[in-house]
Design a protein around this motif. Structure first.
Motif, PDB file in Angstrom:
ATOM      1  N   THR A  76       0.830  -1.206   0.000  1.00  0.00           N
ATOM      2  CA  THR A  76       0.000   0.000   0.000  1.00  0.00           C
ATOM      3  C   THR A  76       0.860   1.250   0.000  1.00  0.00           C
ATOM      4  N   CYS A  77       1.848   1.278   0.860  1.00  0.00           N
ATOM      5  CA  CYS A  77       2.705   2.468   0.964  1.00  0.00           C
ATOM      6  C   CYS A  77       3.522   2.674  -0.301  1.00  0.00           C
ATOM      7  N   GLU A  78       4.026   1.592  -0.882  1.00  0.00           N
ATOM      8  CA  GLU A  78       4.794   1.713  -2.127  1.00  0.00           C
ATOM      9  C   GLU A  78       3.919   2.253  -3.251  1.00  0.00           C
ATOM     10  N   ALA A  79       2.676   1.762  -3.335  1.00  0.00           N
ATOM     11  CA  ALA A  79       1.771   2.227  -4.382  1.00  0.00           C
ATOM     12  C   ALA A  79       1.415   3.701  -4.188  1.00  0.00           C
ATOM     13  N   MET A  80       1.198   4.112  -2.934  1.00  0.00           N
ATOM     14  CA  MET A  80       0.895   5.510  -2.657  1.00  0.00           C
ATOM     15  C   MET A  80       2.040   6.427  -3.082  1.00  0.00           C
ATOM     16  N   LYS A  81       3.257   6.037  -2.744  1.00  0.00           N
ATOM     17  CA  LYS A  81       4.408   6.881  -3.093  1.00  0.00           C
ATOM     18  C   LYS A  81       4.599   6.938  -4.599  1.00  0.00           C
ATOM     19  N   ALA A  84       2.346   6.766  -6.824  1.00  0.00           N
ATOM     20  CA  ALA A  84       1.265   7.560  -7.408  1.00  0.00           C
ATOM     21  C   ALA A  84       1.284   8.999  -6.919  1.00  0.00           C
ATOM     22  N   GLY A  85       2.188   9.334  -6.018  1.00  0.00           N
ATOM     23  CA  GLY A  85       2.264  10.697  -5.501  1.00  0.00           C
ATOM     24  C   GLY A  85       1.140  11.040  -4.536  1.00  0.00           C
ATOM     25  N   ILE A  86       0.584  10.027  -3.876  1.00  0.00           N
ATOM     26  CA  ILE A  86      -0.483  10.261  -2.898  1.00  0.00           C
ATOM     27  C   ILE A  86       0.140  10.321  -1.506  1.00  0.00           C
ATOM     28  N   ASP A  87       0.062  11.482  -0.861  1.00  0.00           N
ATOM     29  CA  ASP A  87       0.683  11.669   0.446  1.00  0.00           C
ATOM     30  C   ASP A  87      -0.299  11.518   1.606  1.00  0.00           C
ATOM     31  N   ASP A  88      -1.589  11.716   1.326  1.00  0.00           N
ATOM     32  CA  ASP A  88      -2.584  11.711   2.392  1.00  0.00           C
ATOM     33  C   ASP A  88      -3.296  10.361   2.446  1.00  0.00           C
ATOM     34  N   PRO A  89      -3.070   9.544   3.495  1.00  0.00           N
ATOM     35  CA  PRO A  89      -3.739   8.245   3.594  1.00  0.00           C
ATOM     36  C   PRO A  89      -5.255   8.353   3.643  1.00  0.00           C
ATOM     37  N   ALA A  90      -5.777   9.541   3.998  1.00  0.00           N
ATOM     38  CA  ALA A  90      -7.224   9.718   4.091  1.00  0.00           C
ATOM     39  C   ALA A  90      -7.888   9.812   2.717  1.00  0.00           C
ATOM     40  N   GLU A  91      -7.091   9.926   1.655  1.00  0.00           N
ATOM     41  CA  GLU A  91      -7.663   9.933   0.301  1.00  0.00           C
ATOM     42  C   GLU A  91      -7.956   8.484  -0.116  1.00  0.00           C
ATOM     43  N   VAL A 151      -6.505   5.915  -3.133  1.00  0.00           N
ATOM     44  CA  VAL A 151      -5.631   4.793  -2.778  1.00  0.00           C
ATOM     45  C   VAL A 151      -6.241   3.480  -3.260  1.00  0.00           C
ATOM     46  N   ARG A 152      -7.525   3.318  -3.038  1.00  0.00           N
ATOM     47  CA  ARG A 152      -8.175   2.075  -3.462  1.00  0.00           C
ATOM     48  C   ARG A 152      -8.141   1.907  -4.978  1.00  0.00           C
ATOM     49  N   ALA A 153      -8.153   3.013  -5.692  1.00  0.00           N
ATOM     50  CA  ALA A 153      -8.099   2.940  -7.154  1.00  0.00           C
ATOM     51  C   ALA A 153      -6.782   2.343  -7.637  1.00  0.00           C
ATOM     52  N   LEU A 154      -5.775   2.307  -6.778  1.00  0.00           N
ATOM     53  CA  LEU A 154      -4.484   1.720  -7.128  1.00  0.00           C
ATOM     54  C   LEU A 154      -4.493   0.197  -6.979  1.00  0.00           C
ATOM     55  N   GLY A 155      -5.603  -0.355  -6.495  1.00  0.00           N
ATOM     56  CA  GLY A 155      -5.685  -1.796  -6.305  1.00  0.00           C
ATOM     57  C   GLY A 155      -5.020  -2.280  -5.031  1.00  0.00           C
ATOM     58  N   VAL A 156      -4.934  -1.394  -4.037  1.00  0.00           N
ATOM     59  CA  VAL A 156      -4.358  -1.763  -2.739  1.00  0.00           C
ATOM     60  C   VAL A 156      -5.348  -1.401  -1.635  1.00  0.00           C
ATOM     61  N   ILE A 157      -5.061  -1.851  -0.418  1.00  0.00           N
ATOM     62  CA  ILE A 157      -5.957  -1.624   0.717  1.00  0.00           C
ATOM     63  C   ILE A 157      -5.475  -0.419   1.500  1.00  0.00           C
ATOM     64  N   ASP A 158      -6.319   0.583   1.623  1.00  0.00           N
ATOM     65  CA  ASP A 158      -5.925   1.824   2.296  1.00  0.00           C
ATOM     66  C   ASP A 158      -5.630   1.579   3.768  1.00  0.00           C
ATOM     67  N   ARG A 188       9.491   3.907   6.878  1.00  0.00           N
ATOM     68  CA  ARG A 188      10.543   3.797   5.857  1.00  0.00           C
ATOM     69  C   ARG A 188      10.082   4.304   4.497  1.00  0.00           C
ATOM     70  N   THR A 189       8.783   4.197   4.228  1.00  0.00           N
ATOM     71  CA  THR A 189       8.269   4.670   2.934  1.00  0.00           C
ATOM     72  C   THR A 189       7.942   6.159   2.959  1.00  0.00           C
TER      73      THR A 189
END
Length: 435
Positions: A216-221, A223-230, A234-241, A342-343
């Protein structure tokens, strides 16, 4: 007797000289067909004929657990493997503190000990039943093999409990052993004995949490998504927020706390005093190991407030055990939070307050938020969807639970492991599904 050697000459591998204990051997051999029927009926659904790369013990020393080979799960050699006898062992707590450890069950403790063995034994098949459908949605062959290894190990633990029942409890033990195969997780008429073992396990978010967080953290980084509340992004990346992972954590942690029973318990005090069930790492605790005059702090509701009150340590055994469990859970969270750190993602997993979402104990009739605030029923109903998995959360997680069966491939929501089982390469075929 060399207890480290395992005898494979009988149907039941063992290191307890079953060949010389004909009565127990016959009882276990009579129980065996019912066990196999249970396994075929309630074990991993759809994979009973698959070849699985499983670990099997050939002795109880550390090297003895390193034997791997392909085997069909119904053909797995379940058996009785006891740890080597400890010469001169003493009873480490209770009124018999310092006396030689019993080699037979004292008559006055027979019913009490049988109950403890049966409760423990009941959890083993229950967990297999809870996980029986997970194979259909495994995120990789590596993970599929791992859940099957857990399943056969749970079966082995069940065999150990049944051996104790058959060996030391006569007809009562044989009847209890039969009942272990009759109850079913979640069954309305004959459920498993502990509530948490009747809960459904509909998805893989209960397993391998660290790798899920990593992905999840790797996919967020990426995609340039910094806010876990989005969450939608995040789910659109195919991972679990991460907030949903926190909700799942809240659920499973509180269900597990209920397994410890009420904070104050005369039953726990009695089993401790009898020398049957002690505290976590009992021998490392610096006290008299009898607790006749000791106290232990217990969280309670006092005049509408949550307070810590000193209670007799003997009746607060469950609270002590639960606190040790909480400390162990926190160590797990610390490891997961290091993955997040670490991410560079700004999020921290936390354990909810022990009064949150409780069905047993001092807080079962209270409404407590995850941060430990007492709230009313209306506030609870309004907020619980932010604290516990909702139907929508479950539906989303279920949408990701698609099987990945190509060697070396993994579902989008989980990171690959660092190393393979038995040092196998990344594309090793851990389960031969077509077999």
């Amino acid at each position: 007797m060399n207890i480290e050697a395992v005898d494979y000459t009988t149907k039941i591998p063992n290191n307890v000289n079953l060949a010389e204990d004909r009565q127990v051997l016959r009882a276990l051999e009579s129980w065996h067909p019912g066990y196999i029927d249970w396994w075929m009926d309630m074990g991993p659904e759809g994979f009973q004929q698959s070849l699985v790369y499983l670990r099997t013990a050939v002795s109880v020393d550390p090297k003895g657990w390193a034997k791997f080979d392909y085997v069909k799960m119904p053909d797995y050699r379940w058996g009785i493997l006891l740890a080597p006898q400890e010469e001169g062992r003493k009873i480490p707590f209770g009124r018999h503190y310092g006396e030689p450890a019993w080699q037979d069950v004292p008559g006055e403790y027979r019913a009490m000990l049988r109950r403890l063995v049966v409760i423990q034994g009941d959890t083993e098949p229950a967990s297999v039943e809870q996980q029986r459908h997970l194979g259909k949605t495994a995120p990789s062959l590596y993970d599929l093999r791992n859940v099957f290894q857990v399943n056969v190990e749970e079966g082995r633990h069940l065999w150990a409990m049944v051996y104790i029942l058959q060996k030391y409890f006569g007809r009562d033990g044989r009847e209890e052993a039969a009942e272990l195969l009759q109850r079913r997780s979640g069954d309305a008429d004959k459920p498993r004995m502990l509530g948490a073992f009747n809960e459904a396990t509909p998805d893989w978010l209960s397993f391998h949490i660290g790798r899920t967080i990593q992905r999840t953290c790797e996919a967020m980084k990426a995609a340039g998504i910094d806010d876990p509340a989005e969450i939608d992004k995040v789910r659109a990346l195919g991972v679990i927020d991460l907030p949903t992972i926190q909700k799942k954590l809240n659920l499973h942690y509180t269900l597990s706390l209920d397994l410890f029973g009420s904070e104050m318990s005369t039953n726990a005090a009695n089993t401790f005093t009898a020398g049957l069930k002690g505290r976590f790492q009992e021998t490392k605790i610096e006290d008299d190991h009898q607790l006749e005059h000791a106290t232990y702090p217990v969280l309670k509701l006092v005049d509408g407030e949550i307070k810590r009150v000193d209670e007799p340590a003997l009746t607060a055994i469950n609270m002590r055990l639960r606190d040790d469990y909480t400390a162990d859970c926190q160590r797990g969270l610390d490891r997961w939070n290091k993955i997040i750190d670490r991410t560079g993602v700004g999020f921290k997993l936390v354990l909810p307050h022990v009064g949150f979402h409780r069905q047993i104990g001092k807080f079962k009739d209270a409404h407590v938020s995850p941060d430990g605030t007492l709230i009313d029923a209306a506030t609870w109903d309004r907020q619980k969807g932010a604290w516990l998995p909702s139907k929508d959360d479950g539906d989303f997680i279920a949408s990701l639970m698609k099987p990945v069966t190509e060697p070396g491939q993994f579902a989008s929501w989980i990171a690959p492991p660092r190393v393979g089982i038995d040092n196998k390469p990344g594309d090793f075929e851990y389960v031969k599904i077509a077999a």
